[in-house]
Each structure stands twice: as structure tokens, then as C-alpha cells.
Scaffold this active site. Structure first.
Site, PDB file in Angstrom:
ATOM      1  N   ASP A  34       0.839  -1.194   0.000  1.00  0.00           N
ATOM      2  CA  ASP A  34       0.000   0.000   0.000  1.00  0.00           C
ATOM      3  C   ASP A  34       0.880   1.253   0.000  1.00  0.00           C
ATOM      4  O   ASP A  34       2.075   1.195   0.303  1.00  0.00           O
ATOM      5  CB  ASP A  34      -0.895  -0.027   1.247  1.00  0.00           C
ATOM      6  CG  ASP A  34      -1.811   1.168   1.324  1.00  0.00           C
ATOM      7  OD1 ASP A  34      -2.541   1.419   0.353  1.00  0.00           O
ATOM      8  OD2 ASP A  34      -1.781   1.861   2.351  1.00  0.00           O
ATOM      9  N   ASP A  53      -0.582   5.166   0.731  1.00  0.00           N
ATOM     10  CA  ASP A  53      -1.010   6.115   1.758  1.00  0.00           C
ATOM     11  C   ASP A  53      -1.068   5.436   3.124  1.00  0.00           C
ATOM     12  O   ASP A  53      -1.807   4.474   3.311  1.00  0.00           O
ATOM     13  CB  ASP A  53      -2.389   6.686   1.425  1.00  0.00           C
ATOM     14  CG  ASP A  53      -2.396   7.500   0.142  1.00  0.00           C
ATOM     15  OD1 ASP A  53      -1.366   8.102  -0.165  1.00  0.00           O
ATOM     16  OD2 ASP A  53      -3.438   7.522  -0.536  1.00  0.00           O
ATOM     17  N   ASP A 108      -1.715  -0.463   5.933  1.00  0.00           N
ATOM     18  CA  ASP A 108      -2.057   0.123   7.232  1.00  0.00           C
ATOM     19  C   ASP A 108      -3.546   0.040   7.559  1.00  0.00           C
ATOM     20  O   ASP A 108      -3.964   0.482   8.627  1.00  0.00           O
ATOM     21  CB  ASP A 108      -1.652   1.604   7.252  1.00  0.00           C
ATOM     22  CG  ASP A 108      -2.480   2.426   6.271  1.00  0.00           C
ATOM     23  OD1 ASP A 108      -2.354   2.189   5.051  1.00  0.00           O
ATOM     24  OD2 ASP A 108      -3.269   3.284   6.716  1.00  0.00           O
TER      25      ASP A 108
END
Length: 264
Positions: free
Chosen positions: A7, A9, A204
């Protein structure tokens, strides 16, 4: 050989700030000759813009190693063969991906699809226009379901928050492309060229990254640097009903745990 779907962001950067150890992690992947793809639900940028942004943050990644929800949405529409007229609610990354694959945007006739991503100029007028097209039979395609996104100043509403208003007004549920949808995960795994069981998904967000990886049959690692953090991770895990294979303070902690798993 293990591969990685990573990922952006909240995992490699937060807005205009690099997350500690992100550059070292990418360097480690290259040094170990481990294949990877940066898979982002963010539809606002092109792969070239993402690579440029990363370079500004000291993270060297080629544009070819970036796969966005906009690219996945365009790939999905191409496979549907349901017409080429698209009404878009989104930003440059989505527009460029759709145009590059031959879709006509802003046609005067009723569109075949309403394709929506993040749109930071979203308005009541845009809501009204999208709903009217859906009421007239257009298929609703959503680049990603993220309701909140990490940014410089904290969390901000994402594409999923806009989609909630469009769905509430139109009564039409979208086809979701981005994580945790199996659509983007299948495309990304295919690009990586490895069996899903040999792929690690790192992110996240428990609800998108980890759920998407789990549904795709990949191994998963949650980093506590974005939506999930040390002070809310147990709440996040409980709300998602999921437990990742690894929970890591950051990407350096992931490397340490990864190297310590004998089965790998």
C-alpha cells in the site's frame, strides 16, 4: 520466491511526509531481488505522478511498479464491453486512465457507466448529475471504498464517503474495484506473476489492505503507521473481525519479522 503488494497512503508516506524506513524498505526489496508492486486505492494520481511524488520523498520507484485503482477500474470496464461512454466523478488520475483505454468522457448522451473516485471538488451539483445518470440505467463503478484517508493534517474523507451519498440518493450499489475487492487484487497478483500463496500484502488498513489480501489468499502484514496505529489497532482488528499474519510497528519491523520466519 516471495512477492509483495504494498500500500502507499499510510504505509510508505502520509501526505507529503515519508514514513520512517519506507525508502530503506524499497531498497531492501531491490537488494533481495524480491518482486513488488505498489497497489493503491487512491485514484487521484497517475502511476507517473505517484513515482514522482515518491522520488520527492526520497523513495525511488519506477512508474511501472505502481498500480492504481483508476488503472484497475479502466481494466475492468474494458473487460465488460458494456459501452464506452463514461460519466466520471474524480480527478486527473482517473480521467487519464479512462481516456488511455478508449473511454469517452462527458458525452452528451446517457453514459453507460458512472465511474467515481476521490473528488476533492465534489459538490451537490456533481451528486445530482451522478444520481440522475444512475436513475437512467448507468452502471455504477467505484474505484475504492475507503471512507477515510491519512493525510498531513490527519484523516480526511475518501472516495467511499462520497459513494455513500451517491448510493443513498440513487439506491444503486456500486461495483467496487479497489481493495478489499477481489477485482484489483486479482489484477495485481496477475501483474506480479506469482501464486497468491507466495504474495505478501502489506498495508495500514485492516478493512481494505488486510481484508483484500486475506480474500485473495495472500499472507498479510499490518503496519501501524496510518489508519491503524498502536492506540487503535485492537479496535480496528475487532471491527474488521480479522487478524493479519504479522502486526508491525513499521516497515523495518516487518523486515525483522519476515527474516525471522523459518517457513519462508
Amino acid at each position: 520466491m516471495k512477492g509483495f503488494l504494498i500500500d502507499l497512503d499510510g504505509t510508505l508516506y502520509r501526505g507529503h511526509e515519508p514514513i520512517p524506513h519506507a525508502a530503506a524498505f524499497i531498497h531492501w526489496l531491490k537488494q533481495q531481488q524480491l518482486p513488488y508492486l505498489l497497489v493503491t486505492n487512491n485514484s487521484s494520481r497517475t502511476p507517473e505522478q505517484v513515482a514522482e511524488h515518491l522520488q520527492e520523498l526520497g523513495i525511488e520507484v519506477p512508474a511501472a511498479a505502481v498500480y492504481t485503482s483508476s488503472q484497475a477500474a479502466a481494466q475492468y470496464l474494458t473487460e465488460q464491453r458494456g459501452g464506452n461512454r463514461v460519466h466520471m466523478v474524480g480527478e486527473a488520475g482517473l480521467r487519464i486512465a479512462l481516456e488511455a483505454t478508449g473511454f469517452a468522457l462527458g458525452a452528451e448522451t446517457t453514459p453507460n457507466y458512472v465511474v467515481q473516485g476521490i473528488d476533492r471538488s465534489f459538490s451537490y451539483e456533481k451528486l445530482t448529475e451522478a444520481v440522475r445518470h444512475l436513475k437512467h440505467g448507468a452502471t455504477y463503478v467505484l474505484t475504492n471504498p475507503d471512507r477515510m484517508l491519512p493525510s498531513d493534517g490527519g484523516l480526511m474523507p475518501g472516495a467511499g464517503s462520497l459513494a455513500a451519498s451517491i448510493t443513498a440518493a440513487s439506491g444503486v450499489e456500486p461495483v467496487v474495484i479497489g481493495k478489499p475487492s477481489p477485482i484489483i487484487m486479482a489484477y495485481a497478483i496477475e501483474r506480479l506473476g506469482l501464486p497468491a500463496a507466495d504474495v505478501w500484502v502489506i498495508g495500514d488498513n485492516v478493512h481494505t489492505d488486510i481484508r483484500g489480501g486475506r480474500l485473495a489468499g495472500c499472507r498479510t502484514a499490518l503496519v501501524l503507521t496510518g489508519v491503524a496505529m498502536a492506540d487503535n489497532v485492537q479496535e480496528q482488528l475487532a471491527s474488521a473481525g480479522l487478524t493479519p499474519d504479522l502486526i508491525c510497528d513499521d516497515l523495518q519491523h516487518f523486515i525483522e519479522q519476515f527474516n525471522g520466519i523459518d517457513s519462508l
